[in-house]
Write an enzyme that holds these catalytic residues in place. Structure first.
Site, mmCIF file in Angstrom:
data_model
loop_
_atom_site.group_PDB
_atom_site.id
_atom_site.type_symbol
_atom_site.label_atom_id
_atom_site.label_comp_id
_atom_site.label_asym_id
_atom_site.label_seq_id
_atom_site.Cartn_x
_atom_site.Cartn_y
_atom_site.Cartn_z
ATOM 1 N N LYS A 115 0.852 -1.193 0.000
ATOM 2 C CA LYS A 115 0.000 0.000 0.000
ATOM 3 C C LYS A 115 0.877 1.227 0.000
ATOM 4 C CE LYS A 115 -4.508 0.786 0.283
ATOM 5 N NZ LYS A 115 -5.546 -0.189 -0.095
HETATM 6 N N1 GLU Z 1 -7.256 0.101 -3.247
HETATM 7 C C1 GLU Z 1 -7.982 -1.091 -3.568
HETATM 8 C C2 GLU Z 1 -8.024 -2.027 -2.382
HETATM 9 O O1 GLU Z 1 -7.901 -1.616 -1.256
HETATM 10 C C3 GLU Z 1 -7.493 -1.738 -4.856
HETATM 11 C C4 GLU Z 1 -6.072 -2.222 -4.846
HETATM 12 C C5 GLU Z 1 -5.589 -2.713 -6.212
HETATM 13 O O2 GLU Z 1 -6.363 -2.770 -7.139
HETATM 14 O O3 GLU Z 1 -4.399 -3.043 -6.276
HETATM 15 O O4 GLU Z 1 -8.273 -3.191 -2.525
#
Ligand code: GLU
Length: 425
Positions: A115
């Site tokens: 993240k």
């Molecule tokens: N931000 C989204 C999540 O928390 C998508 C992450 C992604 O597609 O890599 O799952």
């Protein structure tokens, strides 16, 4: 059933990172996880903090703080979104990265978890400032991202346009176009059809499965949605299309409710025009608090962490909670809801549709072969249905709530990969 959670790890301030670690500790005990694997998974693999200098429109320089955390890569490259928000913190990004590891494992896509985040208020920034900040942040984290290493995506307050800037910045530095470095891109530069609505679509699939499990009919059923960003807005749209009455919605400025059902088309137009659902004339004003506690079949928290607590859990009147947001429910609230017979579809299941279609996007980019939307949606449905039934099976077998069950499936898979690979050197 009473909790086996180690409450000392969940301090009163409810730091999300401690919450994420406590959730892992809880399942480690439940499945008798090997102590060395537990220690390995309890901390992120890599943490990068970056300073992001950015020239603002008034020519002053601001230095933003940003992060990229890679929690685990045992099952493949790290994957996870980037959040632009004033409340971003390193601990939050660490928690979100760990949750991505479990999420990718639960839907069984070959990714680990990561993240990113930048502490900023994108609502108060011009497009030029946002672009400069994004490009410099990308440059700073470019030492650890890449299509075979770590693939960012959208999260709170980041958009397809921002993904396009990330793709362009990374590509410019390498000297050729590398669409697979980021997902959630616009279609014109290698994005996937269906990615924009994927989180909401996945959430609807598992909510429908849960409705069938508790023997409720979807037609005329009611849903309320807290948060009206990508996940919340598209949930309103898709749940309404599927036959649910949307009885309440909110965003950071306030909410609106109507027991007869809101006109979702008009509501979305209103949001796009005014920037908020608050003040929409097709219903009565409702606070965020009232929305969480209103009578409905499915409650969809689709905003930020820690909104369902031990304090409000006793008053929640939904039959199912489908967590489109990451981390909306505190561990002690989980136990209260379980005791009250409310089925919580945990974030790592309910919002996994986004990363699932991100995986499809990455596959399409690498193969340079693009799918039609039906194929994307059909494969997404298959992934979500399988993850739901595997979770439900564990929940029934172990007599635990759906979050514990999902963790059993997800953590076991990552543990197996970690064990098989062993520790280098
Ligand atoms: N931000 C989204 C999540 O928390 C998508 C992450 C992604 O597609 O890599 O799952």
């Amino acid at each position: 059933m009473s909790s086996t959670l180690d409450r000392s790890a969940v301090q009163s301030e409810k730091n999300v990172w401690q919450m994420a670690q406590a959730q892992l500790d809880d399942v480690a005990k439940l499945i008798g996880l090997d102590a060395s694997v537990h220690a390995y998974l309890r901390v992120p693999k890599r943490v990068l903090t970056v300073s992001v200098p950015c020239e603002m429109d008034d020519r002053t320089l601001r230095v933003f703080e940003g992060y990229r955390v890679q929690h685990n890569m045992s099952r493949g490259p790290a994957k996870g979104g980037i959040r632009f928000h004033p409340d971003v913190s390193l601990d939050e990004v660490k928690a979100l990265a760990m949750w991505m590891t479990w999420k990718c494992s639960l839907v069984n896509i070959p990714f680990g978890g990561a993240k990113g985040g930048v502490i900023c208020d994108p609502k108060s920034m011009s497009m030029r400032e946002l672009e400069n900040m994004t490009r410099r942040y990308t440059t700073e984290i470019s030492i650890i991202i890449g299509p075979e290493k770590d693939i960012p995506a959208p999260d709170v307050y980041t958009t397809p346009q921002i993904m396009a800037w990330i793709m362009d910045t990374y590509s410019m530095q390498k000297g050729y176009s590398i669409p697979g470095v980021v997902t959630g891109k616009p279609i014109a530069i290698g994005g996937s059809l269906g990615r924009d609505k994927a989180t909401a679509r996945g959430c609807l699939v598992v909510a429908n499965e849960a409705m069938a499990e508790i023997g409720r009919n979807i037609n005329g059923a009611t849903a309320s949605i807290q948060g009206f960003g990508n996940a919340g807005m598209h949930s309103a749209e898709l749940f309404a299309e599927a036959g649910y009455k949307i009885v309440a919605v909110s965003d950071s400025r306030g909410g609106v409710g109507n027991p007869k059902g809101l006109d979702v088309g008009k509501l979305i137009a209103f949001k796009q025009e005014t920037g908020s659902v608050s003040g929409f004339s097709g219903g009565d004003t409702m606070s965020n608090k009232e929305i969480l506690e209103c009578e409905c079949d499915v409650l969809v928290p689709a905003a930020l962490e820690k909104v369902i607590t031990a304090e409000n859990a006793p008053r929640i009147r939904a039959k199912i909670i489908a967590e489109a947001a990451n981390g909306p429910t505190l561990p002690e609230a989980d136990d209260i809801l379980f005791d009250r017979g409310i089925m919580v579809l945990p974030d790592i299941l309910a919002n996994a549709g986004g990363v699932t279609v991100s995986y499809f996007e990455w596959v399409q980019d690498l193969q340079e072969d693009f799918w039609d939307e039906d194929k994307v949606n059909e494969r997404l449905k298959r992934k979500m249905t399988k993850a739901f039934s595997e979770t439900l099976e564990q929940s029934k077998k172990l007599k635990v709530h759906m979050r514990r069950a999902a963790y059993v499936v997800a953590v076991s898979r990552v543990a197996e990969a970690t064990k098989l690979r062993g520790v280098y050197p």
